[in-house]
Design an enzyme around this catalytic site. Sequence first.
Site, PDB file in Angstrom:
ATOM      1  N   ASN A  44       0.824  -1.212   0.000  1.00 48.39           N
ATOM      2  CA  ASN A  44       0.000   0.000   0.000  1.00 48.39           C
ATOM      3  C   ASN A  44       0.858   1.262   0.000  1.00 48.39           C
ATOM      4  OD1 ASN A  44      -2.347  -1.508   0.055  1.00 48.39           O
ATOM      5  ND2 ASN A  44      -2.724  -1.222   2.235  1.00 48.39           N
ATOM      6  N   HIS A 425     -16.090   1.969 -14.900  1.00 49.81           N
ATOM      7  CA  HIS A 425     -15.822   1.215 -13.680  1.00 49.81           C
ATOM      8  C   HIS A 425     -17.019   0.354 -13.287  1.00 49.81           C
ATOM      9  CE1 HIS A 425     -14.963   0.942  -9.201  1.00 49.81           C
ATOM     10  NE2 HIS A 425     -13.794   0.597  -9.717  1.00 49.81           N
TER      11      HIS A 425
END
Length: 682
Positions: A44, A425
Site C-alpha cells: 500500500n 468502472h
Amino acid sequence: MHTTDFFSRDLSWLSFNERVLMEAGRPTVPLAERIRFLSIYSSNLDEFYRVRMPALMALQKINKSKAAKEPIYTGALEEAKLIIHRQQELYGQTIAGILPQLEQYQLRLLYNTPLPVEILPELCEYFFTQVLAFLQPVFLSSLRPDFFPANNKLYLVAGLQLPGRKTEYAIVNIPSDSLPRFKAFTANGITYIVFLEDIIRQHLPAIFRDATITGAWNGKITRDAELELTDDFEEDMAGKIEKQISKRDYGFATRFLYQPGLPADCLDALIRQFGLTNASIVAGGTYHNLKDLASLPFNSQVPQYPAWPSIIPAVAASSQSIFDAIAAKDIVLHPPYQSYNTVLRFFNEAAIDPAVSEIYVTLYRVADDSKIVHALISAAKNGKQVTVLVELKARFDEANNIRWARRMKDAGVKILYSDASLKVHAKIALVKRKDKIGVYYAGLLATGNLNESTARFYTDHILLTADYAMLKEMEQLFQLLSQRRKIAGASLKFNKLLVAQFNLQKVFLDLIDREIDLSKRGIPAAITIKLNNLEEKKLIAKLYEASQAGVRIQLLVRSICCLMPGLPGLSENITVKRIVDRYLEHGRVFLFHNAGQEELYMGSADWMDRNIYRRIEVCFPVYDRDIQEEVKHILQLQLSDNVQAVQLDARLQNHPVQSEGEKVRSQEAIYQYLRVKSTTKQ
C-alpha cells in the site's frame, strides 16, 4: 461549509494503512497472517508513493500562492512524511517482534543477521549457478548510457576500494522479478530463509575480484505511476496505453529509499546522477519492497487463518438452467463467503445456450487466466454477438487487460474502449435470449470486478436478475458506450439504474434529502452506507446537513474518509467504522430508512470525485424482499463488529470498538450465517 470540515484524502488513506499495520501487531492474529499484513502495508505504501505523492508534491507548489484558499492541503506533504516516518518506526518494531516467533516452527528469517556458516556452501552453489546470470553491475563513475534505475526495483550500492584509487561505488541490480526474493536452506533441522540481496551481498568479492568491499547498502527509487493520455477517439487506444506503460518506469522520482549508513558522498552522487533532487530522500530500514513477505516460504506448521470452504449456493448445485432460475427469482451472491463458480456458470451457459443471441460485459480488472474471458471467446466462436468494454486504464492492470482484449478481438468479440478522460468502472453483464415467444434478458450487476482471482479475498455482492425494465436500461447504456462518442450531453434517462454521468449523484442527494425532510417532520430517519472510499464534498456536505437535521447516519468506510465524524453542530449524528480482517471489504451498499419502507441499493461507485465525475458507474436497487433482508442482516453484523472494527474519530485516529456484550467478528459471523442459511435451503 469550509475546507477545514473535511479530512485530507491522503492523510485519511495513511490512517487506513496504519489500521492495516495495527492488524500485523495483534498477537491474536495467526503468525502467518500477521506477516501477510506487513506485506499489505508495504505494498500500500509503495502505491501511495507512486500515485498520491506526486499529487501532494504538485499541491505543495500550488499552495505557495494559494495556501489561504486551500487550507486543507497546507502542509499535507510534510504531515504525510511525518506520519509515514512514525508508521515505519512502528513497522520496524512490529517485524522485530514477529520474526523470532518463527523459530518455534524451525524457521529462521535472516533479517539483519549474519549468514550461518553451515549454509554457506549450498548458498554459494546457488549464487554461481542461479543468481549470477541475472546480475548487471555498473560503476557509478562510468555508467552505461542505457542504465536507468527501474521503478520500485531493488539495487545494492557497493563501496569498493581499488588498488591505488579512491573509493568507488558500484550499483548491482537485485533480480527479484526473475528469482524468488527468499531462498530457503536447511541445516541441522532448521530452515534458514535468506533475502536474495543478502546472497548477492555475500558474494560481492566474487563480482568485484580486484576490489576490497568497504560496504554495501540497499536502495530503490519509486516513480510517478500516472499515464498521460490525450482526450481523443483514436482507434488504437491499446497502442497508446502500451507506449505510456513503457514510459511509466521512467517517470519522475517521488522517493529514494536507502539503507541507513550510505556514505554522504555516495548519496549526493546518486541524487545528482539520477535526478532525485525533488524526491523524498528517506533513510529506511535495511530491506525494502517488503510486500514480498507475502511469498515467504512457510512450512505447514506456521499458524494461519482456519479454512473457510466456499459455500455452494443452491443454484450452483442444480441442473436447472441458470437463466430459468434467474427468471423465477432474483439471486444474490456474496463472494468469497460463497463460491464464485455461479458467476462462471452464468457466462459458461451463456456461451453455449442456443437461445442466447447477444452478450454484453464490462471488464475493469481481468484475471491473469480469466475463465470468464475464455467463456466469452467460446461464445463468439459459437456464433453469439459478444460485446465487451475492456477498461484499458485500470491502473497497474493495463498490460494484462490489453492482452486479453486482443485475444478476444482475434476471436470475433467486439471490443470497446472508453475515451481517455473517462473510465468505465461499472461491473455489469447482460445476456439477451430469444425464442419463439419473445426476447428475454438476464443481467449481472456487481459491487466488484468480474475477476475470479480477486473474488477469493474481496468481499462483494452480486445480483442476478431478470428485471426487464432495469435490464433494458442496461442495454441502452451498452448501446451508448458502443457509439464511441462523448458521454457528456447524451440524453439517456435512467429510472431504475443509478449511472454516474447521468443521475447517480442526484438520486443519492435526493434520497438523503428525503431523510432530512422526514426527520424535520419528527419521523425517525436513518441512513446506512458502506463504501471503500468517501471523498466527494457535495455528498459529504449533504450528509452533514442530514446529521444536523437529526438523521442517524452509520458509515462503514474501509479506507479514505474525508468526512469528519462526531463534531458538535456538524456531524454529531454520524459514526464511521472500519473493518480490517482476513478478507478485503469491498462491497458498496446504501440503505435509506424511508419511514420504515426501506430502500436498498448496491453498486460499483464509491463516493469519490473520480467515481462521481470521471467514471461510468452503475448502482442498482434491490427489490427482492428476501435479498433485502439478507443484505441488511450482513450490514447489521458489520455494524455490530467489536473485534475487527475500529471507530474513526475527528482526528483520524482508529479506536477499537468498545463493547461489554457478546464478541462479534463480522466476517466470521457472516460466513456462519450464510453457511447455515445454505444448509437450511437444501
